[in-house]
Design an enzyme around this catalytic site. Structure first.
Site, short mmCIF file in Angstrom:
data_model
loop_
_atom_site.label_atom_id
_atom_site.label_comp_id
_atom_site.label_asym_id
_atom_site.label_seq_id
_atom_site.Cartn_x
_atom_site.Cartn_y
_atom_site.Cartn_z
N TRP A 186 0.72 -1.13 0.04
CA TRP A 186 -0.09 0.09 0.03
C TRP A 186 0.94 1.16 0.11
O TRP A 186 1.83 1.50 0.85
CB TRP A 186 -1.09 -0.14 1.11
CG TRP A 186 -1.72 1.47 1.29
CD1 TRP A 186 -2.66 1.83 0.32
CD2 TRP A 186 -1.30 2.39 2.34
NE1 TRP A 186 -2.94 3.17 0.87
CE2 TRP A 186 -2.29 3.75 1.79
CE3 TRP A 186 -0.40 2.62 3.13
CZ2 TRP A 186 -2.22 4.75 2.49
CZ3 TRP A 186 -0.57 3.84 4.03
CH2 TRP A 186 -1.42 4.70 3.54
N GLU A 227 -3.06 -2.94 -2.88
CA GLU A 227 -4.05 -2.29 -1.98
C GLU A 227 -4.44 -1.02 -2.44
O GLU A 227 -3.57 -0.14 -2.87
CB GLU A 227 -3.71 -2.16 -0.54
CG GLU A 227 -4.85 -1.73 0.37
CD GLU A 227 -4.43 -1.57 1.95
OE1 GLU A 227 -5.38 -1.11 2.77
OE2 GLU A 227 -3.25 -2.04 2.32
N LYS A 229 -6.78 2.80 -2.57
CA LYS A 229 -7.32 3.55 -1.31
C LYS A 229 -8.26 4.69 -2.25
O LYS A 229 -7.83 4.94 -3.12
CB LYS A 229 -6.47 4.11 -0.32
CG LYS A 229 -6.92 4.81 0.99
CD LYS A 229 -5.71 4.82 2.00
CE LYS A 229 -6.52 5.16 3.40
NZ LYS A 229 -5.73 5.24 4.35
N ASP A 260 -10.02 -3.45 1.44
CA ASP A 260 -9.76 -2.88 2.59
C ASP A 260 -11.18 -2.20 3.01
O ASP A 260 -11.73 -1.41 2.19
CB ASP A 260 -8.92 -1.95 2.94
CG ASP A 260 -8.77 -1.11 4.36
OD1 ASP A 260 -9.61 -0.79 4.87
OD2 ASP A 260 -7.77 -1.41 4.99
N HIS A 263 -11.67 1.53 2.71
CA HIS A 263 -11.12 2.07 1.38
C HIS A 263 -11.98 2.41 0.17
O HIS A 263 -11.35 2.25 -0.81
CB HIS A 263 -9.85 1.29 1.07
CG HIS A 263 -8.51 1.33 1.82
ND1 HIS A 263 -7.28 1.00 1.66
CD2 HIS A 263 -8.57 1.95 3.09
CE1 HIS A 263 -6.34 1.29 2.77
NE2 HIS A 263 -7.39 1.80 3.66
N HIS A 287 -8.16 -6.44 4.43
CA HIS A 287 -8.08 -5.95 5.81
C HIS A 287 -9.35 -5.44 6.30
O HIS A 287 -10.15 -4.49 5.59
CB HIS A 287 -7.30 -4.67 5.41
CG HIS A 287 -5.83 -4.73 5.04
ND1 HIS A 287 -4.66 -3.84 5.36
CD2 HIS A 287 -5.09 -5.98 5.36
CE1 HIS A 287 -3.73 -4.36 5.25
NE2 HIS A 287 -3.67 -5.62 5.39
N ASP A 295 -12.51 6.42 6.17
CA ASP A 295 -11.31 5.18 6.75
C ASP A 295 -10.75 5.41 7.97
O ASP A 295 -9.85 5.95 8.06
CB ASP A 295 -10.50 5.06 5.75
CG ASP A 295 -9.54 4.12 5.83
OD1 ASP A 295 -9.72 3.03 6.60
OD2 ASP A 295 -8.07 4.23 5.59
N ASP A 297 -10.75 3.59 10.79
CA ASP A 297 -10.33 2.43 11.44
C ASP A 297 -10.55 2.13 12.96
O ASP A 297 -9.73 2.09 13.75
CB ASP A 297 -8.56 2.34 11.26
CG ASP A 297 -8.16 2.26 10.11
OD1 ASP A 297 -8.29 1.27 9.30
OD2 ASP A 297 -7.30 3.12 9.39
N ASP A 327 -7.42 -4.94 10.29
CA ASP A 327 -6.74 -3.44 10.03
C ASP A 327 -7.46 -2.38 10.93
O ASP A 327 -8.30 -1.85 10.25
CB ASP A 327 -6.23 -3.28 8.73
CG ASP A 327 -5.50 -1.76 8.49
OD1 ASP A 327 -4.95 -1.39 9.49
OD2 ASP A 327 -5.48 -1.52 7.31
#
Length: 418
Positions: A186, A227, A229, A260, A263, A287, A295, A297, A327
């Site tokens: 990434w 990856e 985003k 992800d 993302h 992820h 995003d 997390d 993640d």
């Protein structure tokens, strides 16, 4: 919780699932064998140990809860403690920034297995696998927000070498531990404001990735994933490795593609993308995170999307084609509790997917959509809780919320002393 009560409740639940056509013992065995990769960066707020003392590259950790791991030894101690609360096959997902230099002056473009020997020895002792990530952020060799797509050739060459070294290290991990080490690439490259030339950076990114993947390695040992985003903090207007770019590169170059949870745009979910992507890719990497409006997390909860992700994997028999990793990073609450909550929720969703009655799909195949909907709703009230408690008991981890008392004790005795 009393063991006899757990066993009695489990037997009653087992009978109820059997009436729905589910072999609970087979489901338990299937769920237990599916590895989930636990992310090391939750324990120290993504700082790492190779010299960075702050985050950059569109990443931010919020909160200042006491007890952050400050050394590799503290982080491994915390991970070991968290693992006592997590059932099932577990791996550790490691970033290159967690290298241990032991006084050597060496940079990311020259890392070898020696900088990760302590992690490898620890993984061997714990009988767990390792996954790996090059770290294209929080480093003075970043050209602003650019790494592999920088206009500066020296910057690109540095990060190309880093990417090559990480493949070599991953192969060593896989050989030593006897299981694949998935590598996730990434790159945060992009612009905060409107980009005038969207093509040039992507041309350079492609050239750099091609150079990284040119050396011939055994990718059954170290499968490489790209990856995408939507954006990061400070790169809101243009992301070089967007979804279309990363997915296209993965298909054309026979790499994995990383999905992800945070993302994509807020109206998109990765559960809807899995079987579409796997029509054209051999494997994908996940992820699993929890975005709240972006995003952000957050610690994953056992919500509809987490369950749908695991349903897509398990009910379609894709366990061997999907690497599951978590993640997220939350510094507003106890970091070990973050691991325990997220990893236990991932395993709950996996087990629940393994317990899904096959009659639901059969109704769909038969064109009986009324029965399909009815059985989907009935699945929600099947007695999952007693099966989960038995699963934890069988794996010798905490049943119910008993783990929380131990976390609070660890916080008092260990974390508060840091």
């Amino acid at each position: 919780m009393n063991e006899t009560k757990i066993l009695n409740a489990y037997q009653a639940a087992k009978d109820q699932y059997a009436a729905a056509g589910v072999d609970v013992e087979a489901a338990l065995a299937r769920a237990n064998a599916i590895p989930v990769s636990m992310h090391c960066w939750q324990g120290d707020d993504v700082i790492g140990f190779d010299g960075s003392d702050e985050l950059s590259g569109g990443i931010a950790t919020t909160g200042d809860y006491p007890g952050r791991a400050r050394t590799p030894g503290e982080l491994r101690q915390d991970i070991d403690f968290a693992r006592t609360m997590i059932p099932g096959a577990t791996k550790l997902n490691l970033h290159a920034s967690y290298a241990e230099k032991h006084g050597k002056k060496i940079d990311r473009d020259a890392y070898t297995i020696d900088e990760f020997r302590d992690w490898l020895d620890w993984a061997k002792a714990g009988n767990i696998g390792l996954d790996f990530n090059p770290t294209y952020f929080s480093h003075p060799r970043m050209d602003g927000n650019f790494s592999l797509s920088s206009y500066d050739e020296g910057t690109r060459r540095f990060w190309i070498e880093h990417g090559i070294r990480c493949r070599e290290i991953a192969v060593e991990f896989a050989k030593a531990l006897g299981q694949p080490c998935a590598i996730n690439y990434w790159m945060p490259d992009g612009y905060k404001d409107v980009c005038a030339d969207t093509k040039r950076h992507r041309d350079l990114m492609t050239q750099s990735l091609d150079a990284i993947f040119a050396p011939d390695i055994d990718e059954t040992l170290a499968p490489c994933s790209i990856e995408s985003k939507v954006f990061g903090i400070g790169v809101e207007s243009y992301t070089v490795a967007s979804h279309e770019y990363s997915y296209g590169y993965a298909i054309q170059n026979r790499k994995l593609y990383t999905l992800d949870s945070g993302h994509f745009h807020p109206t998109e979910v990765i559960s809807a993308k899995l079987t579409a992507c796997l029509q054209f890719l051999d494997k994908v990497l996940l992820h699993v995170s929890r975005p709240v409006r972006w995003d952000s997390d957050h610690v994953i909860i056992w919500d509809d999307e987490l369950q749908k992700i695991m349903d897509e994997i398990i009910c379609n028999g894709l366990e061997s084609r999907v690497f599951i990793g978590l993640d997220y990073f939350d510094a507003s609450i106890n970091r070990i509790a973050c691991w325990a909550i997220g990893m236990r929720n991932a395993r709950k969703a996996i087990l629940s997917a393994c317990l899904a009655p096959a009659s639901i799909r059969q109704a769909e195949y038969d064109g009986d959509w009324t029965t399909r909907l009815a059985l989907q709703e009935e699945r929600k009230t099947l007695p999952f809780g007693p099966v989960w408690d038995y699963y934890c008991l069988k794996n010798e981890v905490d049943v119910g919320s008993a783990w929380l008392d131990r976390v609070k004790g660890y916080e008092k005795d260990v974390l508060s002393q840091r």
